[in-house]
Write a protein that holds these residues in place. Sequence first.
Motif: not given
Length: 170
Positions: A13-17, A22-25, A27-32, A113-119
């Motif tokens: 799931v982390q790999d997909f996100a 990589r391109r859109l967030d 904060h990509y390098s700051a937190i998985p 609260f809305t559980p989600h994985v930010t991409i």
Amino acid sequence: MLYGVVVFPEKHVQDFANSWRRRLDPHYSAIPAHLTLREAEEWSDDELQTAVNHLEQITSAMPAFSIQLNRVSTFYPVNHVLYLALQDTVPMQQLHDKVCSGPMTIAEPKYVFTPHVTIGQELSAEELHDVYGNLRMQAIDLSSRIDRVHLLYQTDNGSWTAYQSFLLRG
């Protein structure tokens, strides 16, 4: 120091996100890739110890569970954020409610609260609509076992690292 509470989905799931992050967030390098349970907050040493004790207590009674991520959604127009949404939010909502209870109650939450994985985040409206238009057409079927909660702290360089992890042992 700034602390927050999250869960990390499984690696696939982390790999997909991360393929989007990589391109859109920025904060990509700051937190998985993660699901936030409690927003970051400054805590004293005493508040940190209280949080650790509380997380030990609630995770000892909560069983592990699985989540299913099945679509891309957005918080637009409130926030220019793209995220992977959960098919059933109830288990994450229950975990959030337990984490944010007792000594860790949030008096006035900034958001519902809305559980989600930010991409993607901090996107222009045009970029958000363009990427969202493409992603919402994709079939997404990702599942992940959630078996631990992580208490993170922010380092001096702005990245986040684990202070302590708590297994769901109920």
